[in-house]
Design a protein around this motif. Structure first.
Motif, PDB file in Angstrom:
ATOM      1  N   VAL A 233      50.089  14.780   3.240  1.00  6.91           N
ATOM      2  CA  VAL A 233      50.297  15.453   4.524  1.00  6.91           C
ATOM      3  C   VAL A 233      50.442  14.427   5.642  1.00  6.91           C
ATOM      4  CG1 VAL A 233      49.301  17.062   6.207  1.00  6.91           C
ATOM      5  CG2 VAL A 233      49.107  17.530   3.752  1.00  6.91           C
TER       6      VAL A 233
ATOM      7  N   LEU B 197      46.274  25.109  -1.293  1.00 11.36           N
ATOM      8  CA  LEU B 197      47.370  24.172  -1.515  1.00 11.36           C
ATOM      9  C   LEU B 197      46.895  22.730  -1.399  1.00 11.36           C
ATOM     10  CD1 LEU B 197      50.322  23.347  -1.811  1.00 11.36           C
ATOM     11  CD2 LEU B 197      50.596  23.710   0.659  1.00 11.36           C
ATOM     12  N   TYR B 198      46.140  22.421  -0.369  1.00 17.48           N
ATOM     13  CA  TYR B 198      45.669  21.052  -0.176  1.00 17.48           C
ATOM     14  C   TYR B 198      44.762  20.598  -1.318  1.00 17.48           C
ATOM     15  CZ  TYR B 198      47.450  20.812   4.651  1.00 17.48           C
ATOM     16  OH  TYR B 198      48.256  20.770   5.762  1.00 17.48           O
TER      17      TYR B 198
ATOM     18  N   LEU C 102      47.015  19.501  -4.103  1.00 14.14           N
ATOM     19  CA  LEU C 102      47.678  18.237  -3.766  1.00 14.14           C
ATOM     20  C   LEU C 102      46.709  17.067  -3.896  1.00 14.14           C
ATOM     21  CD1 LEU C 102      49.714  19.387  -0.631  1.00 14.14           C
ATOM     22  CD2 LEU C 102      50.649  18.839  -2.894  1.00 14.14           C
TER      23      LEU C 102
ATOM     24  N   SER D 182      52.048  13.638  -5.631  1.00 10.39           N
ATOM     25  CA  SER D 182      51.663  14.664  -4.670  1.00 10.39           C
ATOM     26  C   SER D 182      52.858  15.079  -3.817  1.00 10.39           C
ATOM     27  CB  SER D 182      50.533  14.136  -3.782  1.00 10.39           C
ATOM     28  OG  SER D 182      50.094  15.115  -2.871  1.00 10.39           O
ATOM     29  N   TRP D 183      53.694  14.115  -3.460  1.00 13.96           N
ATOM     30  CA  TRP D 183      54.894  14.416  -2.683  1.00 13.96           C
ATOM     31  C   TRP D 183      55.838  15.330  -3.474  1.00 13.96           C
ATOM     32  CZ3 TRP D 183      56.570  14.102   2.163  1.00 13.96           C
ATOM     33  CH2 TRP D 183      57.948  14.223   2.406  1.00 13.96           C
TER      34      TRP D 183
ATOM     35  N   LEU E  82      54.380  18.828  -3.547  1.00 12.56           N
ATOM     36  CA  LEU E  82      54.556  19.524  -2.276  1.00 12.56           C
ATOM     37  C   LEU E  82      55.986  20.029  -2.124  1.00 12.56           C
ATOM     38  CD1 LEU E  82      53.559  20.427   0.510  1.00 12.56           C
ATOM     39  CD2 LEU E  82      54.088  18.112   1.352  1.00 12.56           C
TER      40      LEU E  82
ATOM     41  N   GLU F   7      56.536  22.965  -4.406  1.00 14.34           N
ATOM     42  CA  GLU F   7      55.842  24.138  -3.875  1.00 14.34           C
ATOM     43  C   GLU F   7      56.642  24.779  -2.752  1.00 14.34           C
ATOM     44  OE1 GLU F   7      52.552  26.820  -3.339  1.00 14.34           O
ATOM     45  OE2 GLU F   7      52.687  25.219  -4.831  1.00 14.34           O
TER      46      GLU F   7
ATOM     47  N   TYR G 158      58.031  22.618   5.222  1.00 15.93           N
ATOM     48  CA  TYR G 158      56.610  22.588   5.565  1.00 15.93           C
ATOM     49  C   TYR G 158      56.377  23.252   6.915  1.00 15.93           C
ATOM     50  CZ  TYR G 158      51.937  21.011   6.781  1.00 15.93           C
ATOM     51  OH  TYR G 158      50.619  20.987   7.165  1.00 15.93           O
TER      52      TYR G 158
END
Length: 253
Positions: free
Chosen positions: A66, A131-132, A135, A152-153, A156, A159, A167
């Motif tokens: 993030v 969600l976090y 991740l 993780s990217w 995301l 997703e 986002y």
């Protein structure tokens, strides 16, 4: 106080709907200004934070991806809205809906960054936590931090693609309580290109040489009104957005 000594306590702290957390940093992310709301929630004195990295309040539960998204966006000269959980100096946590913008001088050159943060709705926080959490678990699954961030990217992006949202649109949907259901352009509180809870362009204190207007967006509030006009079914039942003029909450920026 050494930041590495602080551990999360699981205690959640909150603040009033009318309050706004305001901070400014230089180009390196070092704090140059923090208002009273920030200092109270984070349990710091002003002299403890000025000149320190803004990530002094980073919570270990926040996925690093993030912040990658945040910094990538800011370095392109664009604003970003994001849900963030911060950690105070006593280990307590507090969630915010952050609006971060580049600060510019009179010639338009970026000289730092400005952040205004409001209290988010609980339903949005719960959705973001889910969600976090995934991740962050993906980041921790890899031995190499860079591999974890890359994975993780990808997660995301997958997703967001599955939702058919960017986002920013995902954040707007959550703010309206319409995550996963909006099919047309949505607005939210705050609206892109406006201050958090404010009908003026650009977040933060009264306009100055280092705060220029954000790029206009098609779904900005109509001129002369304090309401945000939305097009999603879920948003039609939202209450009008209040205009707040004093965003420094007790201190001059």
């Amino acid at each position: 106080m050494r930041r590495t000594a602080v551990q999360p306590t699981g205690i959640e702290r909150t603040f009033a709907d009318h309050e706004i957390i305001v901070t400014k940093t230089d180009m390196k992310g070092l704090l140059t200004y923090a208002n009273d709301v920030f200092l109270r929630l984070s349990v710091f004195d002003e002299e403890d934070v000025i000149g320190k990295p803004h990530n002094i309040i980073r919570h270990p539960d926040m996925p690093r991806v993030v912040f990658k998204l945040l910094w990538d966006t800011l370095r392109e000269g664009r604003e970003i809205f994001a849900y963030v959980v911060n950690m105070a100096s006593d280990g307590a946590e507090y969630w915010v809906l952050a609006h971060v913008t580049p600060s510019r001088d009179a010639s338009g050159r970026i000289i730092g960054y400005h952040s205004s943060r409001r209290r988010p709705d609980r339903a949005a926080v719960n959705a973001v936590k889910e969600l976090y959490g995934r991740l962050r678990a993906e980041e921790n699954r890899h031995r190499s931090p860079s591999d974890g961030l890359d994975a993780s990217w990808r997660m995301l992006q997958e997703e967001l693609a599955a939702r058919g949202r960017t986002y920013e649109e995902f954040v707007f949907d959550l703010t309206l309580g319409a995550a996963g259901t909006a099919t047309t352009t949505s607005s939210h509180a705050p609206v892109p290109g406006t201050a958090a809870g404010d009908g003026r362009r650009n977040a933060g204190p009264a306009p100055s040489a280092d705060h220029t207007a954000s790029p206009s967006r098609a779904n900005a509030p109509r001129a002369g009104t304090g309401r945000v006009h939305v097009t999603t079914n879920a948003a039609r039942h939202q209450k009008p957005i209040k205009i707040v003029r004093n965003v420094t909450s007790g201190r001059n920026a």
